[in-house]
Enzyme design. Sequence first.
Site, PDB file in Angstrom:
ATOM      1  N   ASP A  42       5.886   7.664   9.764  1.00  0.00           N
ATOM      2  CA  ASP A  42       4.878   7.874  11.018  1.00  0.00           C
ATOM      3  C   ASP A  42       4.825   6.813  12.094  1.00  0.00           C
ATOM      4  O   ASP A  42       4.212   7.131  12.992  1.00  0.00           O
ATOM      5  CB  ASP A  42       3.324   8.131  10.500  1.00  0.00           C
ATOM      6  CG  ASP A  42       3.202   9.417   9.951  1.00  0.00           C
ATOM      7  OD1 ASP A  42       3.852  10.567  10.204  1.00  0.00           O
ATOM      8  OD2 ASP A  42       2.445   9.593   8.843  1.00  0.00           O
ATOM      9  N   HIS A  50      -2.408  10.950   5.790  1.00  0.00           N
ATOM     10  CA  HIS A  50      -1.267  11.847   5.427  1.00  0.00           C
ATOM     11  C   HIS A  50      -0.684  12.168   6.861  1.00  0.00           C
ATOM     12  O   HIS A  50      -0.092  11.265   7.636  1.00  0.00           O
ATOM     13  CB  HIS A  50      -1.656  12.942   4.755  1.00  0.00           C
ATOM     14  CG  HIS A  50      -0.457  13.677   4.014  1.00  0.00           C
ATOM     15  ND1 HIS A  50       0.874  13.403   4.071  1.00  0.00           N
ATOM     16  CD2 HIS A  50      -0.410  14.955   3.573  1.00  0.00           C
ATOM     17  CE1 HIS A  50       1.653  14.249   3.395  1.00  0.00           C
ATOM     18  NE2 HIS A  50       0.916  15.395   3.086  1.00  0.00           N
ATOM     19  N   HIS A  73       2.438   2.990   1.969  1.00  0.00           N
ATOM     20  CA  HIS A  73       3.113   4.340   1.367  1.00  0.00           C
ATOM     21  C   HIS A  73       2.756   4.480  -0.093  1.00  0.00           C
ATOM     22  O   HIS A  73       2.882   3.317  -0.968  1.00  0.00           O
ATOM     23  CB  HIS A  73       4.540   4.579   1.710  1.00  0.00           C
ATOM     24  CG  HIS A  73       4.637   6.106   1.538  1.00  0.00           C
ATOM     25  ND1 HIS A  73       5.084   6.650   0.402  1.00  0.00           N
ATOM     26  CD2 HIS A  73       4.860   7.117   2.056  1.00  0.00           C
ATOM     27  CE1 HIS A  73       5.345   7.833   0.282  1.00  0.00           C
ATOM     28  NE2 HIS A  73       5.077   8.261   1.607  1.00  0.00           N
TER      29      HIS A  73
HETATM   30  N1  ACO Z   1      -2.761  -1.601   6.680  1.00  0.00           N
HETATM   31  C1  ACO Z   1      -3.322  -2.839   6.047  1.00  0.00           C
HETATM   32  N2  ACO Z   1      -3.588  -2.733   4.676  1.00  0.00           N
HETATM   33  C2  ACO Z   1      -3.037  -1.586   3.978  1.00  0.00           C
HETATM   34  C3  ACO Z   1      -2.313  -0.607   4.573  1.00  0.00           C
HETATM   35  C4  ACO Z   1      -2.352  -0.579   5.943  1.00  0.00           C
HETATM   36  N3  ACO Z   1      -1.563   0.483   6.733  1.00  0.00           N
HETATM   37  N4  ACO Z   1      -2.110   0.277   3.680  1.00  0.00           N
HETATM   38  C5  ACO Z   1      -2.497  -0.116   2.544  1.00  0.00           C
HETATM   39  N5  ACO Z   1      -2.921  -1.478   2.728  1.00  0.00           N
HETATM   40  C6  ACO Z   1      -3.655  -2.216   1.662  1.00  0.00           C
HETATM   41  C7  ACO Z   1      -5.209  -1.737   1.378  1.00  0.00           C
HETATM   42  O1  ACO Z   1      -6.092  -2.076   2.357  1.00  0.00           O
HETATM   43  C8  ACO Z   1      -5.361  -1.985  -0.064  1.00  0.00           C
HETATM   44  O2  ACO Z   1      -5.608  -3.555   0.032  1.00  0.00           O
HETATM   45  P1  ACO Z   1      -6.664  -4.126  -1.258  1.00  0.00           P
HETATM   46  O3  ACO Z   1      -5.918  -4.025  -2.286  1.00  0.00           O
HETATM   47  O4  ACO Z   1      -6.816  -5.240  -0.690  1.00  0.00           O
HETATM   48  O5  ACO Z   1      -7.851  -3.220  -1.108  1.00  0.00           O
HETATM   49  C9  ACO Z   1      -3.874  -1.994  -0.683  1.00  0.00           C
HETATM   50  O6  ACO Z   1      -3.083  -2.162   0.485  1.00  0.00           O
HETATM   51  C10 ACO Z   1      -3.704  -0.838  -1.286  1.00  0.00           C
HETATM   52  O7  ACO Z   1      -3.894   0.514  -0.286  1.00  0.00           O
HETATM   53  P2  ACO Z   1      -4.306   1.664  -0.834  1.00  0.00           P
HETATM   54  O8  ACO Z   1      -4.685   2.544   0.320  1.00  0.00           O
HETATM   55  O9  ACO Z   1      -5.211   1.766  -1.789  1.00  0.00           O
HETATM   56  O10 ACO Z   1      -2.915   2.251  -1.371  1.00  0.00           O
HETATM   57  P3  ACO Z   1      -2.445   3.813  -1.562  1.00  0.00           P
HETATM   58  O11 ACO Z   1      -1.225   4.020  -2.443  1.00  0.00           O
HETATM   59  O12 ACO Z   1      -3.700   4.842  -1.703  1.00  0.00           O
HETATM   60  O13 ACO Z   1      -2.532   4.025   0.017  1.00  0.00           O
HETATM   61  C11 ACO Z   1      -1.558   5.020   1.917  1.00  0.00           C
HETATM   62  C12 ACO Z   1      -1.149   4.562   0.585  1.00  0.00           C
HETATM   63  C13 ACO Z   1      -2.850   6.075   1.916  1.00  0.00           C
HETATM   64  C14 ACO Z   1      -0.527   5.743   2.807  1.00  0.00           C
HETATM   65  C15 ACO Z   1      -2.132   3.856   2.816  1.00  0.00           C
HETATM   66  O14 ACO Z   1      -1.029   2.723   3.018  1.00  0.00           O
HETATM   67  C16 ACO Z   1      -2.789   3.999   4.267  1.00  0.00           C
HETATM   68  O15 ACO Z   1      -3.933   4.222   4.386  1.00  0.00           O
HETATM   69  N6  ACO Z   1      -1.998   3.804   4.938  1.00  0.00           N
HETATM   70  C17 ACO Z   1      -2.352   3.863   6.536  1.00  0.00           C
HETATM   71  C18 ACO Z   1      -2.161   5.602   6.881  1.00  0.00           C
HETATM   72  C19 ACO Z   1      -0.808   6.167   7.001  1.00  0.00           C
HETATM   73  O16 ACO Z   1       0.200   5.325   7.666  1.00  0.00           O
HETATM   74  N7  ACO Z   1      -0.455   7.088   6.255  1.00  0.00           N
HETATM   75  C20 ACO Z   1       0.691   8.021   6.336  1.00  0.00           C
HETATM   76  C21 ACO Z   1       1.320   7.757   4.928  1.00  0.00           C
HETATM   77  S1  ACO Z   1       3.174   8.560   5.096  1.00  0.00           S
HETATM   78  C22 ACO Z   1       2.641  10.277   5.137  1.00  0.00           C
HETATM   79  O17 ACO Z   1       1.894  10.692   4.501  1.00  0.00           O
HETATM   80  C23 ACO Z   1       3.874  10.926   6.043  1.00  0.00           C
END
Ligand code: ACO
Length: 382
Positions: free
Chosen positions: A319, A223, A262
């Site tokens: 971010d 987050h 996201h």
């Molecule tokens: N890089 C590479 N792969 C990714 C990323 C990423 N940043 N984000 C998601 N994926 C992939 C996951 O590995 C997953 O792949 P799979 O289906 O093969 O296992 C798929 O996309 C779905 O990802 P989840 O994490 O299950 O999706 P969710 O909706 O829960 O995640 C989140 C959203 C937590 C923001 C995620 O994209 C992430 O961890 N991003 C990196 C952290 C980040 O930048 N957070 C800031 C968010 S904005 C904010 O809070 C202000």
Amino acid sequence: MVDAPEIKHGLEGVYFTESGICKVDGINGRLYYCGYSIETLAGNSNFEEVCYLLLNERLPSASELSVFRKSLASERDLPDEVVMVIEKLAKSSDEMDVLRSAVSMLAFSDKDAADDTEPSNMRKSIRLISKIASIVAATGSVRAGRGYVRPDPSMGHIENFLYMLNGSKPKDEHVKILDTMFLLHAEHSSNASTFSGIVTASTLSDMHSAVTSAIGTLKGPLHGGADEAALQMMREIGRPEHTVKYIEEALAGKKKIMGFGHRVYKTYDPRARIIKKRLEELQGSADEEVRNLTNIALAAEKLMVDRIGKSHGIWPNVDFFSGPVYTDLGIDIYLFTPIFAASRIPGWCAHIIQYLRENKLIRPLEYYNGTLDREYVPIDKR
Ligand code: ACO
């Protein structure tokens, strides 16, 4: 045995309330605060006006804004015991832990702490918006060896923040860009930290407890901590020409690239677009370090968009480009997430106040998948 219910992991896709404060259109990449598009607000408004907008769901008149700004300015100074805690802990502790503890302590000196009426919660919101910025600035200033710089009530909210952080009057262009950063982070519907604040408030706890919960939730790298992690990655990459190898290896190792993806946006985050534009505008005046970071960020963005953006809906989020902007402002990485908290506090307060108007205790269900009526074996027989 009843059929197992459908489990919504992470509450994904679940609506728990309704609100006119914020619309996140994740399909079209649009964001609105109280009906105003983020592009309109970033181009015409400022953080103080947006705080008023979020708390009141309408823009202020000139005189209302003037009164609001004066209220914010009059609440900036921190109680002595909070300054003492910052002075004791800032150099040796995690900054988000310092912030969470300091905000919790603010309740002791807040004369409205035990009054949970809406007017009281509005007053506490103004104090929290004002004082959280002071706590974050004081943490940075103490850590840099300057001690607590008392606020200057003649300055605006952001100008004073930079003044308390650095001990000197900031440049107008720095105030302007940081104001935009605060504005872009001010609100984002039922994100994890806002939701956790609402959950706490829904027990009829109190404003300081709710905001303390929200701060704890914002701390995580999935987050609010993602901007720090994204900048760390850019620093590890080192040079723009190393970007492709680094990202390809990370993706091959199933690592997440921080600052991408996201829960709601399945396209470009509109806030990231605005920050990217500001970063590109800075290039002419930026130093070598910021220009290098910007070039790494642009190379990473291009690769990620080509590799998994369009196919998997993983695009830059708010971010990703923040780190190089904060670096240009001379803000150290450890303050990024606390600054996010200082920006998001109006959104937290607006939602908590709104939810309490028609409060319903938030208590979801967990499906039990264990066994029942197990035999209890005495400890000497196990
Ligand atoms: N890089 C590479 N792969 C990714 C990323 C990423 N940043 N984000 C998601 N994926 C992939 C996951 O590995 C997953 O792949 P799979 O289906 O093969 O296992 C798929 O996309 C779905 O990802 P989840 O994490 O299950 O999706 P969710 O909706 O829960 O995640 C989140 C959203 C937590 C923001 C995620 O994209 C992430 O961890 N991003 C990196 C952290 C980040 O930048 N957070 C800031 C968010 S904005 C904010 O809070 C202000």
